[in-house]
Design a protein around this motif. Structure first.
Motif, PDB file in Angstrom:
ATOM      1  N   HIS A   1      -0.295  11.291   2.216  1.00 27.32           N
ATOM      2  CA  HIS A   1      -0.369   9.958   1.605  1.00 27.32           C
ATOM      3  C   HIS A   1      -1.244   9.989   0.347  1.00 27.32           C
ATOM      4  O   HIS A   1      -0.874   9.442  -0.690  1.00 27.32           O
ATOM      5  CB  HIS A   1      -0.926   8.967   2.643  1.00 27.32           C
ATOM      6  CG  HIS A   1      -0.836   7.538   2.244  1.00 27.32           C
ATOM      7  ND1 HIS A   1       0.347   6.846   2.177  1.00 27.32           N
ATOM      8  CD2 HIS A   1      -1.805   6.643   1.908  1.00 27.32           C
ATOM      9  CE1 HIS A   1       0.121   5.594   1.813  1.00 27.32           C
ATOM     10  NE2 HIS A   1      -1.187   5.448   1.645  1.00 27.32           N
ATOM     11  N   ILE A   2      -2.392  10.654   0.439  1.00 21.55           N
ATOM     12  CA  ILE A   2      -3.301  10.746  -0.708  1.00 21.55           C
ATOM     13  C   ILE A   2      -2.693  11.611  -1.810  1.00 21.55           C
ATOM     14  O   ILE A   2      -2.775  11.270  -2.993  1.00 21.55           O
ATOM     15  CB  ILE A   2      -4.680  11.277  -0.261  1.00 21.55           C
ATOM     16  CG1 ILE A   2      -5.363  10.239   0.632  1.00 21.55           C
ATOM     17  CG2 ILE A   2      -5.557  11.611  -1.466  1.00 21.55           C
ATOM     18  CD1 ILE A   2      -6.608  10.750   1.348  1.00 21.55           C
ATOM     19  N   GLU A   3      -2.046  12.723  -1.446  1.00 17.16           N
ATOM     20  CA  GLU A   3      -1.393  13.580  -2.446  1.00 17.16           C
ATOM     21  C   GLU A   3      -0.267  12.834  -3.155  1.00 17.16           C
ATOM     22  O   GLU A   3      -0.043  13.009  -4.352  1.00 17.16           O
ATOM     23  CB  GLU A   3      -0.843  14.839  -1.789  1.00 17.16           C
ATOM     24  CG  GLU A   3      -1.907  15.819  -1.345  1.00 17.16           C
ATOM     25  CD  GLU A   3      -1.355  16.945  -0.474  1.00 17.16           C
ATOM     26  OE1 GLU A   3      -0.117  17.020  -0.280  1.00 17.16           O
ATOM     27  OE2 GLU A   3      -2.165  17.734   0.023  1.00 17.16           O
ATOM     28  N   THR A   4       0.439  11.995  -2.420  1.00 19.94           N
ATOM     29  CA  THR A   4       1.586  11.275  -2.970  1.00 19.94           C
ATOM     30  C   THR A   4       1.162  10.094  -3.844  1.00 19.94           C
ATOM     31  O   THR A   4       1.703   9.898  -4.932  1.00 19.94           O
ATOM     32  CB  THR A   4       2.495  10.770  -1.832  1.00 19.94           C
ATOM     33  OG1 THR A   4       2.918  11.890  -1.053  1.00 19.94           O
ATOM     34  CG2 THR A   4       3.715  10.044  -2.375  1.00 19.94           C
ATOM     35  N   PHE A   5       0.196   9.305  -3.369  1.00 22.49           N
ATOM     36  CA  PHE A   5      -0.160   8.063  -4.055  1.00 22.49           C
ATOM     37  C   PHE A   5      -1.509   8.112  -4.768  1.00 22.49           C
ATOM     38  O   PHE A   5      -1.880   7.144  -5.427  1.00 22.49           O
ATOM     39  CB  PHE A   5      -0.137   6.904  -3.056  1.00 22.49           C
ATOM     40  CG  PHE A   5       1.218   6.688  -2.441  1.00 22.49           C
ATOM     41  CD1 PHE A   5       2.252   6.132  -3.180  1.00 22.49           C
ATOM     42  CD2 PHE A   5       1.468   7.065  -1.132  1.00 22.49           C
ATOM     43  CE1 PHE A   5       3.500   5.937  -2.620  1.00 22.49           C
ATOM     44  CE2 PHE A   5       2.723   6.877  -0.554  1.00 22.49           C
ATOM     45  CZ  PHE A   5       3.741   6.320  -1.305  1.00 22.49           C
TER      46      PHE A   5
ATOM     47  N   ILE B   1      -7.398   2.196   4.324  1.00 22.91           N
ATOM     48  CA  ILE B   1      -6.397   2.897   3.523  1.00 22.91           C
ATOM     49  C   ILE B   1      -5.335   1.893   3.093  1.00 22.91           C
ATOM     50  O   ILE B   1      -4.843   1.117   3.914  1.00 22.91           O
ATOM     51  CB  ILE B   1      -5.736   4.042   4.325  1.00 22.91           C
ATOM     52  CG1 ILE B   1      -6.780   5.071   4.751  1.00 22.91           C
ATOM     53  CG2 ILE B   1      -4.602   4.695   3.546  1.00 22.91           C
ATOM     54  CD1 ILE B   1      -7.447   5.806   3.613  1.00 22.91           C
ATOM     55  N   LYS B   2      -4.979   1.907   1.823  1.00 22.07           N
ATOM     56  CA  LYS B   2      -3.886   1.066   1.336  1.00 22.07           C
ATOM     57  C   LYS B   2      -2.579   1.734   1.725  1.00 22.07           C
ATOM     58  O   LYS B   2      -2.354   2.905   1.435  1.00 22.07           O
ATOM     59  CB  LYS B   2      -3.962   0.914  -0.178  1.00 22.07           C
ATOM     60  CG  LYS B   2      -5.206   0.209  -0.654  1.00 22.07           C
ATOM     61  CD  LYS B   2      -5.300   0.212  -2.167  1.00 22.07           C
ATOM     62  CE  LYS B   2      -6.633  -0.340  -2.612  1.00 22.07           C
ATOM     63  NZ  LYS B   2      -6.843  -0.128  -4.052  1.00 22.07           N
ATOM     64  N   GLY B   3      -1.711   0.988   2.388  1.00 18.32           N
ATOM     65  CA  GLY B   3      -0.457   1.543   2.869  1.00 18.32           C
ATOM     66  C   GLY B   3      -0.537   1.824   4.361  1.00 18.32           C
ATOM     67  O   GLY B   3      -1.540   1.532   5.012  1.00 18.32           O
TER      68      GLY B   3
END
Length: 73
Positions: free
Chosen positions: A47-51, A22-24
């Protein structure tokens, strides 16, 4: 839907979980193994919803994870 490998570490004061590929930075914690997994799943979804889904490294070639110990003099 993606399958993501999660590392769960047991510490003296609880559990810490984090995904690979995962990036981040995404981390979950809890007093139990299950609580840490639930927390990291929630954090990962946020994280996925945001980025966006681009945070999942599609070329991440990991198929297995091994943990071992060794002594160093």
């Amino acid at each position: 839907m993606s399958t993501i490998k999660i590392i769960v570490e047991k510490h003296s004061d609880g559990y810490v979980a984090y995904p690979l590929g995962i990036k981040g930075v995404v981390v979950g914690e809890g007093n139990t193994y299950e609580e840490a997994l639930t927390d990291v799943k929630s954090a990962l979804q946020f994280h996925i919803e945001t980025f966006g889904s681009d945070v999942i490294e599609s070329d991440f070639p990991l198929s297995e994870v091994f943990v071992t110990e060794m002594s160093i003099a």
